[in-house]
Scaffold this active site. Structure first.
Site, PDB file in Angstrom:
ATOM      1  N   CYS A 141      21.940 -12.289  40.769  1.00 14.67           N
ATOM      2  CA  CYS A 141      21.343 -13.381  40.012  1.00 14.67           C
ATOM      3  C   CYS A 141      21.243 -14.737  40.695  1.00 14.67           C
ATOM      4  CB  CYS A 141      22.164 -13.485  38.746  1.00 14.67           C
ATOM      5  SG  CYS A 141      21.747 -14.865  37.777  1.00 14.67           S
ATOM      6  N   HIS A 201      22.861 -20.906  35.836  1.00  7.75           N
ATOM      7  CA  HIS A 201      23.630 -20.127  36.822  1.00  7.75           C
ATOM      8  C   HIS A 201      23.442 -20.582  38.261  1.00  7.75           C
ATOM      9  CE1 HIS A 201      25.606 -15.952  37.577  1.00  7.75           C
ATOM     10  NE2 HIS A 201      26.454 -16.959  37.605  1.00  7.75           N
TER      11      HIS A 201
END
Ligand SMILES: *[C@@H]1O[C@H](CO)[C@@H](O)[C@H](O)[C@H]1NC(C)=O
Ligand SMILES: *[C@@H]1O[C@H](CO)[C@@H](O)[C@H](O)[C@H]1NC(C)=O
Ligand SMILES: *[C@@H]1O[C@H](CO)[C@@H](O)[C@H](O)[C@H]1NC(C)=O
Length: 481
Positions: A69, A125
């Site tokens: 990610c 993130h």
């Protein structure tokens, strides 16, 4: 009108392309969605809205991202390979003093400069230890979402603390609600209030379909034929994502903005096999350098595409999206990045401007982690540890609950693996022994890239993250670096 104005008028009449207005842009990122988890590839999946958008646009057949990610998202935002920004090594932890380097120019900043309203809804993130790391300080006018990588879909907690923000404020009021629904509602609200004279840029990194496996029953109930509990609920999560995208599309349509909008949809990495995602027939999944971890579901639909209803086979990499979207927006390109503006190739179905890319480059000497992989034309070379799991898995829609039994490579078991992706897209024939010259040439290329690698920014967790969270009523919060 002065002479300059008249001249401009003449030029614009002769070359109508120059008067092209800036389209609205939606950049949708699905989290951990597998190659085989969409209805346009797998008839068992219920994704009517995604199917429709994909079929009305161009489906990318060779669109690559990083295996996990944060590295992919860093590439989307910066147009740089993660090994140049310290993001090559796994994902940002909730207590890690990590951030995208502040000297980078990011996609939302360039969109803003080009006159766009910029909004981010969903998962960040990319670090949050300091306010300067967070979306509203990185070029987004607004942010509604969470800073960490995963959380409870209803409680919005990651571990002991809450993580959901409305701009900089903690959004306690969403407790108990499913994120796909309120993210879609926020996107629709922004669309409803948007001044349509101004171009809109929305970055929509949804929580779906990352673990944990959670979904309102009305979505999983659509899969009575899927016996496996995990796969059934995972499938429901995909359908919830699809409905959210359908609702946002409808809001665009209601405001007559849809035909002036360009939609880019991509997964951030391959499907997470242990969380019931599926990449069949590709090899491996999330966390791996195999095609199943890096070649992902992606498509583009809308404004300016001349070859709607086709597949685009040209090679595209995550780093290309930033310059491509800036190109579409008529913005100013950032010099020195790795990404290439692929807009003309995509919209006119011309060959890709890219012939090689780095799958990832990470320090070799970290046990069970170090690896490098490169693509050069049809050739793919993997050095070191390709990652777990490395087999070929069909959807777990029967009763089998533990799918992963294939032999797993251990670090260092093989120094180099060579595949020809054109002849062997499923990576079934390892042919390094047949082509030592090609192996040497590709190792040489990797070594050149390695010269521009910076050390991974991967510090040990900082307990201050917890102290600051407690100070903020139990919500993960910036302010500890
Ligand atoms: C989509 O819109 C419908 C109708 O307003 C609503 O009932 C549903 O919850 C929405 N779904 C999502 C995922 O936002
Ligand atoms: C389940 O997966 C198999 C492949 O493993 C496939 O043939 C079948 O159609 C799938 N669907 C259902 C509903 O069982
Ligand atoms: C996608 O690429 C594969 C090779 O990797 C090829 O076999 C397949 O035909 C392509 N699909 C389309 C629709 O072009």
């Amino acid at each position: 009108m002065d002479r300059k104005g008249i001249l401009l008028l003449i030029i614009c009449c002769l070359f109508p392309c120059m008067t092209t207005k800036q389209p609205h842009i939606l950049f949708i990122v699905a989290d951990d969605l597998g190659w085989n988890d969409v209805g346009f590839r797998n008839p068992d999946m219920i994704t009517p809205n995604i199917n429709k958008l994909a079929h009305e646009g161009v489906i990318f057949n060779s669109s690559y991202v990083l295996p996990v990610c944060s590295p992919s998202r860093s590439a989307f935002m910066s147009g740089l390979y993660p090994f140049k920004t310290g993001f090559q090594h796994y994902v940002v932890g909730n207590s890690q003093n990590t951030c995208l380097p502040h000297d980078l120019t990011l996609l939302p900043q360039q969109m803003k400069k080009a006159g766009y309203s910029t909004h981010a809804i969903g998962k960040w993130h990319l670090g949050y230890c300091n306010w300067n790391c967070t979306p509203t300080y990185k070029g987004f006018d607004t942010f509604f979402g969470y800073y960490n990588g995963a959380e409870d879909y209803f409680q919005h907690t990651m571990g002991p603390f809450y993580d959901l923000r409305d701009n900089e404020k903690i959004a306690w009021d969403q407790k108990g609600k499913y994120s796909a629904q309120f993210f879609a509602d926020r996107a629709s609200d922004i669309i409803k209030q948007h001044d349509t004279q101004k171009p809109l840029f929305m970055y929509l990194p949804f929580q779906n379909v990352h673990a944990p496996i959670q979904v309102p029953p009305k979505y999983s109930d659509l899969y009575p034929h899927v016996v496996n509990y995990g796969r059934k609920h995972f499938s429901g999560m995909v359908t919830a994502l699809d409905e959210a995208i359908g609702n946002i599309t409808k809001s665009l349509q209601d405001r007559k903005m849809l035909e002036d909008t360009l939609i880019l949809f991509t997964a951030d990495n391959g499907g997470e096999l242990v969380a019931y995602a599926n990449n069949w027939p590709l090899r491996g999944g999330k966390h791996t350098l195999w095609e199943g971890g890096t070649r992902v579901t992606a498509f583009m639909r809308g404004y300016g595409i001349q070859n709607a209803g086709t597949h685009y086979n040209g090679m595209i990499h995550a780093v290309d999206w930033m310059p491509t979207l800036i190109g579409i927006a008529g913005g100013q390109q950032v010099p020195g990045i790795d990404g290439i503006n692929q807009w003309d190739s995509i919209r006119m179905n011309q060959p890709s401007k890219r012939t090689e890319f780095i799958y990832n480059l990470d320090d070799f000497f970290i046990p069970s982690q170090g690896h490098a992989a490169i693509r050069d034309g049809d050739w793919k070379l993997i050095l070191g540890y390709p990652g777990l799991y490395d087999g070929w898995y069909k959807p777990m829609n029967d009763t089998r609950d533990t799918p992963l039994y294939d032999f797993i490579y251990t670090p260092g078991d093989k120094p180099a693996r060579l595949f020809n992706i054109k002849d062997d897209p499923l990576e079934r024939n390892e042919i390094s022994a047949l082509h030592p010259d090609i192996v040497d040439r590709l190792i040489g290329k990797i070594n050149v890239y390695r010269k521009s690698m910076v050390p991974a920014n991967f510090p040990t967790p900082d307990p201050m993250a917890h102290t600051v969270a407690k100070r903020n009523g139990g919500a993960w919060s910036p302010g500890w670096c």
